[in-house]
Write a protein that holds these residues in place. Structure first.
Motif, PDB file in Angstrom:
ATOM      1  N   ILE A   1      10.886   3.782  -0.523  1.00  0.00           N
ATOM      2  CA  ILE A   1      11.298   4.329   1.201  1.00  0.00           C
ATOM      3  C   ILE A   1      11.617   2.639   1.390  1.00  0.00           C
ATOM      4  CG2 ILE A   1      10.498   4.181   3.444  1.00  0.00           C
ATOM      5  CD1 ILE A   1       8.781   6.689   1.448  1.00  0.00           C
ATOM      6  N   GLY A   2      10.992   1.897   0.784  1.00  0.00           N
ATOM      7  CA  GLY A   2      11.376  -0.031   1.028  1.00  0.00           C
ATOM      8  C   GLY A   2      12.665  -0.237   1.298  1.00  0.00           C
ATOM      9  N   LYS A   3      12.887  -0.096  -0.284  1.00  0.00           N
ATOM     10  CA  LYS A   3      14.714   0.391  -0.981  1.00  0.00           C
ATOM     11  C   LYS A   3      15.660   0.692   0.123  1.00  0.00           C
ATOM     12  CE  LYS A   3      13.551  -0.332  -5.497  1.00  0.00           C
ATOM     13  NZ  LYS A   3      13.248   0.084  -6.851  1.00  0.00           N
ATOM     14  N   GLN A   4      14.952   1.960   0.491  1.00  0.00           N
ATOM     15  CA  GLN A   4      16.388   2.553   1.412  1.00  0.00           C
ATOM     16  C   GLN A   4      16.346   1.886   3.207  1.00  0.00           C
ATOM     17  OE1 GLN A   4      15.983   6.668   1.687  1.00  0.00           O
ATOM     18  NE2 GLN A   4      15.049   6.657  -0.290  1.00  0.00           N
TER      19      GLN A   4
ATOM     20  N   GLY B   1       4.181 -13.975   2.465  1.00  0.00           N
ATOM     21  CA  GLY B   1       3.062 -15.119   1.515  1.00  0.00           C
ATOM     22  C   GLY B   1       3.207 -15.185   0.443  1.00  0.00           C
ATOM     23  N   PHE B   2       2.877 -16.259  -0.489  1.00  0.00           N
ATOM     24  CA  PHE B   2       2.858 -16.415  -1.530  1.00  0.00           C
ATOM     25  C   PHE B   2       1.943 -15.131  -2.171  1.00  0.00           C
ATOM     26  CE2 PHE B   2       1.827 -21.271  -0.193  1.00  0.00           C
ATOM     27  CZ  PHE B   2       3.212 -20.817  -0.060  1.00  0.00           C
ATOM     28  N   ASN B   3       2.618 -14.717  -3.727  1.00  0.00           N
ATOM     29  CA  ASN B   3       2.340 -13.737  -4.727  1.00  0.00           C
ATOM     30  C   ASN B   3       1.412 -12.547  -3.959  1.00  0.00           C
ATOM     31  OD1 ASN B   3       3.005 -15.451  -6.516  1.00  0.00           O
ATOM     32  ND2 ASN B   3       0.600 -16.705  -5.918  1.00  0.00           N
ATOM     33  N   THR B   4       2.465 -11.780  -3.260  1.00  0.00           N
ATOM     34  CA  THR B   4       2.541 -10.783  -2.649  1.00  0.00           C
ATOM     35  C   THR B   4       3.337  -9.269  -3.381  1.00  0.00           C
ATOM     36  OG1 THR B   4       3.734 -11.074  -1.010  1.00  0.00           O
ATOM     37  CG2 THR B   4       1.289 -11.440  -0.499  1.00  0.00           C
ATOM     38  N   ARG B   5       2.559  -8.377  -3.132  1.00  0.00           N
ATOM     39  CA  ARG B   5       3.569  -6.767  -3.019  1.00  0.00           C
ATOM     40  C   ARG B   5       5.509  -7.739  -2.773  1.00  0.00           C
ATOM     41  NH1 ARG B   5      -0.861  -3.975  -1.806  1.00  0.00           N
ATOM     42  NH2 ARG B   5       0.251  -3.609  -0.245  1.00  0.00           N
TER      43      ARG B   5
ATOM     44  N   HIS C   1       4.096   2.745   5.047  1.00  0.00           N
ATOM     45  CA  HIS C   1       2.049   2.422   5.112  1.00  0.00           C
ATOM     46  C   HIS C   1       1.745   3.097   3.341  1.00  0.00           C
ATOM     47  CE1 HIS C   1      -1.467   4.887   5.330  1.00  0.00           C
ATOM     48  NE2 HIS C   1      -1.461   4.915   7.300  1.00  0.00           N
ATOM     49  N   GLN C   2       0.989   2.560   3.721  1.00  0.00           N
ATOM     50  CA  GLN C   2       0.908   1.985   2.487  1.00  0.00           C
ATOM     51  C   GLN C   2       0.497   3.185   1.439  1.00  0.00           C
ATOM     52  OE1 GLN C   2      -3.526   0.949   2.840  1.00  0.00           O
ATOM     53  NE2 GLN C   2      -4.348   2.155   3.170  1.00  0.00           N
ATOM     54  N   ASP C   3       0.308   3.801   2.256  1.00  0.00           N
ATOM     55  CA  ASP C   3       0.133   5.335   1.125  1.00  0.00           C
ATOM     56  C   ASP C   3       1.771   6.267   0.876  1.00  0.00           C
ATOM     57  OD1 ASP C   3      -1.938   6.104   1.955  1.00  0.00           O
ATOM     58  OD2 ASP C   3      -1.931   8.058   3.579  1.00  0.00           O
ATOM     59  N   ASN C   4       2.613   5.427   0.980  1.00  0.00           N
ATOM     60  CA  ASN C   4       4.276   5.692   1.264  1.00  0.00           C
ATOM     61  C   ASN C   4       4.600   4.977   0.243  1.00  0.00           C
ATOM     62  OD1 ASN C   4       4.937   7.821   2.814  1.00  0.00           O
ATOM     63  ND2 ASN C   4       3.621   7.101   3.968  1.00  0.00           N
ATOM     64  N   GLU C   5       3.975   3.830  -0.093  1.00  0.00           N
ATOM     65  CA  GLU C   5       4.955   3.479  -1.174  1.00  0.00           C
ATOM     66  C   GLU C   5       5.062   2.977  -2.692  1.00  0.00           C
ATOM     67  OE1 GLU C   5       1.478  -0.858  -1.633  1.00  0.00           O
ATOM     68  OE2 GLU C   5       2.495  -0.988   0.732  1.00  0.00           O
ATOM     69  N   GLY C   6       5.796   2.236  -3.069  1.00  0.00           N
ATOM     70  CA  GLY C   6       6.285   3.032  -4.744  1.00  0.00           C
ATOM     71  C   GLY C   6       7.405   4.013  -4.374  1.00  0.00           C
TER      72      GLY C   6
END
Length: 147
Positions: free
Chosen positions: A83-86, A108-112, A75-80
């Motif tokens: 959590i994604g790394k875990q 997608g190209f050049n995305t986060r 969810h965008q409120d939880n980026e950075g």
């Protein structure tokens, strides 16, 4: 925040997260019905969720049949927040405990997401269609990264 295996009852919250992203959006949410999520999490592979105070804030799904990372979304409120790394580490450790087959994904190209996967050690392996990059991770590369 905890990472745990996904349950079938998590699918509605998983769908909310998947359909709320600003990058790598589905052109039509009906293209990924609940039955597909269920199939990928419980028959083709396995899924995990990141849960915070009873709410799912991210999820990841690995597909053993096609040797593919089917999904990793927050969810965008939880980026950075790491959590994604875990989620990524949990999913990849499980995947390579099941097989030594190289796993792939596309984004997608050049995305986060593109930047995220590069930072996690994925190797660019060409194009996937006309709008995405294909990445691969070998068993040997994963073991070297996690030593």
């Amino acid at each position: 925040m905890t990472i745990r295996e996904a349950f079938i009852t998590d699918i509605p919250q998983i769908q909310i997260i998947r359909n709320s992203v600003k990058e790598n959006m589905l052109s039509n949410p009906a293209l990924v019905p609940d039955s597909d999520v269920d199939d990928y999490m419980f028959r083709r592979g396995k899924g995990w969720v990141a849960e915070d105070n009873g709410m799912i804030v991210g999820f990841a799904i690995a597909d053993l049949q096609d040797h593919n990372i089917w999904a990793l979304f927050l969810h965008q409120d939880n980026e950075g927040k790491g959590i994604g790394k875990q989620l990524h580490k949990t999913m990849m450790d499980w995947y390579f405990s099941q097989t030594q087959e190289t796993v792939w994904l596309s984004t997608g190209f050049n995305t986060r997401a593109d930047k995220f996967y590069r930072m996690q050690g994925w190797r660019e392996a060409g194009l996937y269609g006309t709008k995405e990059t294909r990445f691969e991770m070998s068993f040997e590369d994963w073991k070297a990264i996690t030593r």
